[in-house]
Write a protein that holds these residues in place. Structure first.
Motif, PDB file in Angstrom:
ATOM      1  N   GLN A   1       0.830  -1.208   0.000  1.00  0.00           N
ATOM      2  CA  GLN A   1       0.000   0.000   0.000  1.00  0.00           C
ATOM      3  C   GLN A   1       0.865   1.259   0.000  1.00  0.00           C
ATOM      4  O   GLN A   1       0.585   2.218  -0.728  1.00  0.00           O
ATOM      5  N   THR A   2       1.911   1.242   0.804  1.00  0.00           N
ATOM      6  CA  THR A   2       2.795   2.402   0.902  1.00  0.00           C
ATOM      7  C   THR A   2       3.496   2.673  -0.425  1.00  0.00           C
ATOM      8  O   THR A   2       3.607   3.830  -0.866  1.00  0.00           O
ATOM      9  N   ALA A   3       3.946   1.607  -1.078  1.00  0.00           N
ATOM     10  CA  ALA A   3       4.631   1.769  -2.367  1.00  0.00           C
ATOM     11  C   ALA A   3       3.682   2.360  -3.408  1.00  0.00           C
ATOM     12  O   ALA A   3       4.059   3.270  -4.163  1.00  0.00           O
ATOM     13  N   LYS A   4       2.454   1.866  -3.456  1.00  0.00           N
ATOM     14  CA  LYS A   4       1.503   2.374  -4.445  1.00  0.00           C
ATOM     15  C   LYS A   4       1.070   3.805  -4.132  1.00  0.00           C
ATOM     16  O   LYS A   4       0.893   4.628  -5.046  1.00  0.00           O
ATOM     17  N   LEU A   5       0.916   4.114  -2.839  1.00  0.00           N
ATOM     18  CA  LEU A   5       0.539   5.480  -2.482  1.00  0.00           C
ATOM     19  C   LEU A   5       1.696   6.445  -2.712  1.00  0.00           C
ATOM     20  O   LEU A   5       1.471   7.623  -3.020  1.00  0.00           O
ATOM     21  N   THR A   6       2.918   5.968  -2.599  1.00  0.00           N
ATOM     22  CA  THR A   6       4.076   6.801  -2.952  1.00  0.00           C
ATOM     23  C   THR A   6       4.008   7.194  -4.418  1.00  0.00           C
ATOM     24  O   THR A   6       4.196   8.374  -4.781  1.00  0.00           O
ATOM     25  N   SER A   7       3.723   6.227  -5.280  1.00  0.00           N
ATOM     26  CA  SER A   7       3.579   6.520  -6.715  1.00  0.00           C
ATOM     27  C   SER A   7       2.416   7.465  -6.965  1.00  0.00           C
ATOM     28  O   SER A   7       2.505   8.393  -7.784  1.00  0.00           O
ATOM     29  N   GLU A   8       1.304   7.228  -6.253  1.00  0.00           N
ATOM     30  CA  GLU A   8       0.120   8.083  -6.394  1.00  0.00           C
ATOM     31  C   GLU A   8       0.439   9.525  -6.025  1.00  0.00           C
ATOM     32  O   GLU A   8       0.057  10.471  -6.723  1.00  0.00           O
ATOM     33  N   MET A   9       1.156   9.725  -4.925  1.00  0.00           N
ATOM     34  CA  MET A   9       1.500  11.070  -4.482  1.00  0.00           C
ATOM     35  C   MET A   9       2.523  11.728  -5.411  1.00  0.00           C
ATOM     36  O   MET A   9       2.484  12.946  -5.640  1.00  0.00           O
ATOM     37  N   GLN A  10       3.430  10.940  -5.966  1.00  0.00           N
ATOM     38  CA  GLN A  10       4.407  11.497  -6.911  1.00  0.00           C
ATOM     39  C   GLN A  10       3.718  11.993  -8.168  1.00  0.00           C
ATOM     40  O   GLN A  10       4.104  13.021  -8.730  1.00  0.00           O
ATOM     41  N   GLU A  11       2.696  11.277  -8.601  1.00  0.00           N
ATOM     42  CA  GLU A  11       1.948  11.724  -9.772  1.00  0.00           C
ATOM     43  C   GLU A  11       1.218  13.028  -9.500  1.00  0.00           C
ATOM     44  O   GLU A  11       1.093  13.877 -10.382  1.00  0.00           O
ATOM     45  N   ARG A  12       0.744  13.195  -8.282  1.00  0.00           N
ATOM     46  CA  ARG A  12       0.000  14.404  -7.923  1.00  0.00           C
ATOM     47  C   ARG A  12       0.924  15.582  -7.595  1.00  0.00           C
ATOM     48  O   ARG A  12       0.657  16.717  -7.993  1.00  0.00           O
ATOM     49  N   TYR A  13       1.996  15.300  -6.823  1.00  0.00           N
ATOM     50  CA  TYR A  13       2.764  16.382  -6.226  1.00  0.00           C
ATOM     51  C   TYR A  13       4.260  16.347  -6.539  1.00  0.00           C
ATOM     52  O   TYR A  13       5.018  17.166  -6.001  1.00  0.00           O
ATOM     53  N   GLY A  14       4.693  15.416  -7.368  1.00  0.00           N
ATOM     54  CA  GLY A  14       6.121  15.324  -7.652  1.00  0.00           C
ATOM     55  C   GLY A  14       6.898  14.882  -6.433  1.00  0.00           C
ATOM     56  O   GLY A  14       6.481  13.981  -5.706  1.00  0.00           O
ATOM     57  N   ASP A  15       8.032  15.550  -6.167  1.00  0.00           N
ATOM     58  CA  ASP A  15       8.894  15.162  -5.054  1.00  0.00           C
ATOM     59  C   ASP A  15       8.589  15.911  -3.759  1.00  0.00           C
ATOM     60  O   ASP A  15       9.380  15.885  -2.813  1.00  0.00           O
ATOM     61  N   GLN A  16       7.436  16.562  -3.709  1.00  0.00           N
ATOM     62  CA  GLN A  16       7.119  17.358  -2.522  1.00  0.00           C
ATOM     63  C   GLN A  16       6.645  16.524  -1.340  1.00  0.00           C
ATOM     64  O   GLN A  16       6.598  17.016  -0.211  1.00  0.00           O
ATOM     65  N   VAL A  17       6.248  15.260  -1.587  1.00  0.00           N
ATOM     66  CA  VAL A  17       5.631  14.440  -0.554  1.00  0.00           C
ATOM     67  C   VAL A  17       6.447  13.184  -0.291  1.00  0.00           C
ATOM     68  O   VAL A  17       6.907  12.519  -1.220  1.00  0.00           O
ATOM     69  N   VAL A  18       6.623  12.869   0.988  1.00  0.00           N
ATOM     70  CA  VAL A  18       7.250  11.620   1.427  1.00  0.00           C
ATOM     71  C   VAL A  18       6.165  10.753   2.061  1.00  0.00           C
ATOM     72  O   VAL A  18       5.468  11.210   2.969  1.00  0.00           O
ATOM     73  N   VAL A  19       5.992   9.523   1.588  1.00  0.00           N
ATOM     74  CA  VAL A  19       5.015   8.597   2.154  1.00  0.00           C
ATOM     75  C   VAL A  19       5.757   7.479   2.872  1.00  0.00           C
ATOM     76  O   VAL A  19       6.704   6.901   2.333  1.00  0.00           O
TER      77      VAL A  19
END
Length: 351
Positions: free
Chosen positions: A102-120
């Protein structure tokens, strides 16, 4: 690619470098033992059952019972249960495996939305990785804002609240605290209900029969947590089942609410799943399907308790067909819903 630490703007040349500011999304789940041997189980159960949110008896009364009776025997039975579902290839519990996915997929999801601004990242309320260790790692990575997300659709003091408590305790030790938010329950989010209903529909489509009853089994709590403390969990579970039933277009008798995982001598929320499935079988409801809407990931309570113990109770009472409907886990539709919940709660922090 990880961004390099730099000196702040307008800082003197000898100022130490700092990582670029980011926003952290810290997922939290219940927890897991490191292994299923006696001492790993004893450490895990000792931490879990010492939590005042879980067992609220006075320490002078409860700790002697816990240390001399419960933790002498229960690690053996719980260890055997964990062994029966353990991911031996990865050397970890299914909950750990699924939470990592889940964490790996949400990391990809957040990167698509916000680029490198978010750490999951993720932590466990009990066991490892601890809330404090992961929060500290996020702070070291430059997270000046942190969204804390207990992965429970419904709120309960023994789940969401104790996860938040642990997060706030970790913050109390931080020299430079980030700004923080916590994610509220999302059980009535229309997209979540739709995905939950979709998981039921997909599973039923694989069967060669229609179940007589669909049982929505939730983890239990002592009744007095509702009647004396006012915990909203029972009401939110009932509403979850109603919304699911409406999404499936079924009547009240076809989709019911039960509660599992009773512990100790006092009365817990009813009906108890293990007893209700036996009653259904004896009443002629020979084919049932069971799902666990209180869990975002399959774990000991679903893979062992529901799919083994509760199944056995149903079949022993004369039931003929028992179908377990898996949790939403790292299904892409589920990840999309969690991503939307995260994005809504990041509003104002990130565009």
């Amino acid at each position: 690619m990880t961004e390099q630490a730099v000196r702040p703007a307008n800082a003197p040349a000898d100022h130490p470098t700092v990582p670029p500011e980011k926003v952290g999304v810290l997922l939290a789940n219940l927890g897991t033992p490191d292994n299923y041997d006696y001492w790993s189980m004893r450490r895990y159960l000792g931490e879990f059952l010492s939590d005042k949110r879980v067992i609220d008896y006075p320490a002078w009364k409860w700790q002697p019972i816990l240390q001399t009776m419960v933790l002498t025997k229960r690690p053996f039975s719980s260890g055997a249960a964990y062994k029966s579902i353990w991911n031996h290839e990865a050397g970890e519990s299914p909950l750990m495996t699924i939470t990592k996915a889940q964490t790996a997929k949400l990391t990809s999801e957040m990167q698509e939305r916000y680029g490198d601004q978010v750490v999951v990242d993720f932590c466990m309320r009990y066991g490892n990785p601890s809330t404090e260790s992961v929060l500290n790692r996020m702070i070291e990575q430059g997270c000046r804002k942190v969204l804390f997300f207990p992965l429970y659709p419904q709120y309960a003091g023994a789940t969401s609240a104790t996860a938040n408590d642990q997060f706030f305790r970790a913050l109390m030790k931080a020299a430079w605290q980030p700004s923080v938010r916590t994610v509220p329950p999302y059980f009535d989010d229309p997209d979540y209900v739709s995905v939950l209903a979709g998981s039921v529909t997909r599973t039923l489509a694989t069967l060669d029969h229609e179940p007589d009853v669909i049982v929505a089994s939730y983890h239990g709590l002592p009744e007095r947590y509702l009647t004396e403390v006012g915990d909203p969990y029972h009401c939110q579970c009932q509403k979850t089942t109603r919304l699911l039933r409406e999404a499936l277009g079924m009547d009240r008798e076809r989709v019911i609410t039960t509660f599992q995982s009773k512990f100790g001598p006092e009365e817990w929320l009813k009906p108890y799943t293990v007893e209700e499935v036996a009653r259904l079988a004896q009443a002629g409801k020979k084919r049932i399907a069971v799902l666990a809407p209180a869990f975002s990931a399959d774990c000991i309570e679903t893979l062992e308790e529901i799919n083994e113990e509760i199944r056995e109770s149903f079949e022993h009472a004369g039931g003929e067909s028992f179908t377990y409907i898996p949790c939403l886990n790292d299904d892409d539709a589920h990840i999309a819903v969690l991503g939307k919940v995260i994005a809504n709660n990041l509003a104002g922090w990130l565009a």
